[in-house]
Design a protein around this motif. Sequence first.
Motif, PDB file in Angstrom:
ATOM      1  N   TYR A 137     -10.696   8.658   1.246  1.00 28.12           N
ATOM      2  CA  TYR A 137     -10.388   7.056   1.403  1.00 28.12           C
ATOM      3  C   TYR A 137      -9.244   6.692   1.174  1.00 28.12           C
ATOM      4  O   TYR A 137      -8.735   5.519   0.685  1.00 28.12           O
ATOM      5  N   GLY A 138      -8.203   7.375   1.348  1.00 29.47           N
ATOM      6  CA  GLY A 138      -6.596   7.319   1.124  1.00 29.47           C
ATOM      7  C   GLY A 138      -6.183   6.155   1.814  1.00 29.47           C
ATOM      8  O   GLY A 138      -5.032   5.462   1.279  1.00 29.47           O
ATOM      9  N   VAL A 139      -6.505   6.197   3.254  1.00 26.20           N
ATOM     10  CA  VAL A 139      -5.948   5.155   3.962  1.00 26.20           C
ATOM     11  C   VAL A 139      -6.529   3.792   3.757  1.00 26.20           C
ATOM     12  O   VAL A 139      -5.573   2.945   3.368  1.00 26.20           O
ATOM     13  N   THR A 140      -7.581   3.643   3.340  1.00 24.40           N
ATOM     14  CA  THR A 140      -8.500   2.450   2.815  1.00 24.40           C
ATOM     15  C   THR A 140      -7.590   1.799   1.488  1.00 24.40           C
ATOM     16  O   THR A 140      -7.353   0.995   1.318  1.00 24.40           O
ATOM     17  N   SER A 141      -7.259   2.854   0.470  1.00 30.10           N
ATOM     18  CA  SER A 141      -7.032   2.389  -0.950  1.00 30.10           C
ATOM     19  C   SER A 141      -5.587   2.560  -1.198  1.00 30.10           C
ATOM     20  O   SER A 141      -5.344   1.899  -2.258  1.00 30.10           O
ATOM     21  N   ASN A 175       4.096  10.658  -8.202  1.00 25.78           N
ATOM     22  CA  ASN A 175       3.663  11.827  -7.718  1.00 25.78           C
ATOM     23  C   ASN A 175       2.415  11.430  -7.054  1.00 25.78           C
ATOM     24  O   ASN A 175       1.338  11.132  -7.098  1.00 25.78           O
ATOM     25  N   CYS A 176       2.898  11.608  -5.615  1.00 25.38           N
ATOM     26  CA  CYS A 176       1.989  11.307  -4.544  1.00 25.38           C
ATOM     27  C   CYS A 176       1.727  12.347  -3.493  1.00 25.38           C
ATOM     28  O   CYS A 176       1.905  12.202  -2.382  1.00 25.38           O
ATOM     29  N   TYR A 183      -2.730  10.049  -7.054  1.00 22.97           N
ATOM     30  CA  TYR A 183      -3.309  10.951  -6.095  1.00 22.97           C
ATOM     31  C   TYR A 183      -4.832  11.092  -6.471  1.00 22.97           C
ATOM     32  O   TYR A 183      -5.382  10.581  -7.341  1.00 22.97           O
ATOM     33  N   GLY A 184      -5.374  11.921  -5.321  1.00 24.98           N
ATOM     34  CA  GLY A 184      -6.787  12.220  -5.385  1.00 24.98           C
ATOM     35  C   GLY A 184      -7.723  11.150  -4.663  1.00 24.98           C
ATOM     36  O   GLY A 184      -8.768  10.937  -5.143  1.00 24.98           O
ATOM     37  N   VAL A 221      -0.316   7.615   1.027  1.00 21.80           N
ATOM     38  CA  VAL A 221      -0.025   7.009  -0.449  1.00 21.80           C
ATOM     39  C   VAL A 221       1.561   7.189  -0.672  1.00 21.80           C
ATOM     40  O   VAL A 221       1.945   6.142  -1.341  1.00 21.80           O
ATOM     41  N   GLY A 222       2.248   8.174  -0.472  1.00 20.23           N
ATOM     42  CA  GLY A 222       3.787   8.209  -0.573  1.00 20.23           C
ATOM     43  C   GLY A 222       4.495   7.087  -0.086  1.00 20.23           C
ATOM     44  O   GLY A 222       5.176   6.303  -0.484  1.00 20.23           O
ATOM     45  N   VAL A 223       4.239   6.968   1.057  1.00 20.19           N
ATOM     46  CA  VAL A 223       4.870   5.676   1.931  1.00 20.19           C
ATOM     47  C   VAL A 223       4.572   4.324   1.495  1.00 20.19           C
ATOM     48  O   VAL A 223       5.510   3.699   1.398  1.00 20.19           O
TER      49      VAL A 223
END
Length: 343
Positions: free
Chosen positions: A314-318, A184-185, A309-310, A14-16
């Motif tokens: 599914y963080g890679v997906t989204s 904020n990630c 965040y949160g 998410v940060g990158v």
Amino acid sequence: MGVLRVGVLGAGVVGVTTATELQSQFPTANITIIADKFNNETTSEVAAGIFRPNLSFTGPTPEITSQWIRDSYDYYDAIRSSEESARAGVSQISGYLFSKVDESLVKNHLLEKIVPVYRRTTKEELKLCPGNWKYGSFFVTLVTECTKFLPWSLARFEQAGGKIVNKTIGNIKELEQSFDIVVNCTGLGAKYIFSDHQLVPIRGQVIKVRIVHAPWIKTFFYGDSDTYIIPRSDGVILGGCRHYDSYDMNINKYDSAAIRERCFKMVPSLQKARFIRESVGLRPHRSVVRVEPELLDTGFTKFKIVHNYGHGGYGVTSAPGTAKHAVKYVRDLHSSSSVYSKL
Ligand SMILES: Cc1cc2nc3c(=O)[nH]c(=O)nc-3n(C[C@H](O)[C@H](O)[C@H](O)COP(=O)(O)OP(=O)(O)OC[C@H]3O[C@@H](n4cnc5c(N)ncnc54)[C@H](O)[C@@H]3O)c2cc1C
């Protein structure tokens, strides 16, 4: 007004993706990533990385959720079709999703409209894996290997003039003097740094194996009970488990045994695979993924924060989609537009 200074707190996927999106939208700004974990220390690196949002993945509205997924797919697909795809670890993959429980479990309204192929399986295909599967779908999607994607993205970020700082932030006010806006990630870190008690870890464990005797495993397989077999360039990922509210980062031998048993049952030739390593990660789950601006009262000023965040499982997906949305809020805060009147 001087040069805009934006801090991105967090260096997971998410940060990158947020930091690189900021660079493309604000080419003259000073962008800095601040984090205490990078690359293989992050939860993102543990992810199998398949592009497959679960139906429970939720943004603030169904329209926004769909937009995040669409934007993310377009982002990764552009990398996949570029010369950088192998270095970035983004490739196309196809495979099967089987269930004995319910037909709805093999459907996916978020994915069906986006990916090039999403269809019901034939009766013959249902017999590809032992286990008398009742329902199935075949689809083509993408896989992003964060083992490659994170270092590749960080290198691109630095080449484009971005700065990287390795530091633990105990209190967000520490960043107030250095940045005009902070995104904020921090994933699960937001539970502590922003006291967000809606964030809950969902513990996962995966086994990475190398296929020596069955190099033909080129397709992924999903079954019931969070069982998955995902081939990648660096090995095959076997999973998994989901333990709600568990903070245990140790490898659990009972989870390992259960993952092996379920995966071997689905694809028996996996028993001959060579073991590479096991990993554990805590998915940063929040019932609604938080992408929103906040003006934080620090006693002196209103510190401009954008949360991102949160993303749970599914963080890679989204991530690229939520990054795009978060950067829109950065623009709003920077130009002091309508966001102020809403806050
Ligand atoms: C077993 C498993 C399998 C998965 N499979 C998939 C999959 O196939 N597809 C998919 O889409 N998703 C998958 N996921 C989910 C995905 O890994 C997460 O959604 C994603 O990694 C979240 O990314 P993040 O950047 O928010 O968090 P993280 O990767 O945890 O990064 C958080 C960053 O914030 C920094 N940070 C936090 N607090 C502070 C602080 N106080 N000071 C400084 N820095 C701080 C950390 O150092 C780190 O750099 C899986 C997860 C697991 C565990």
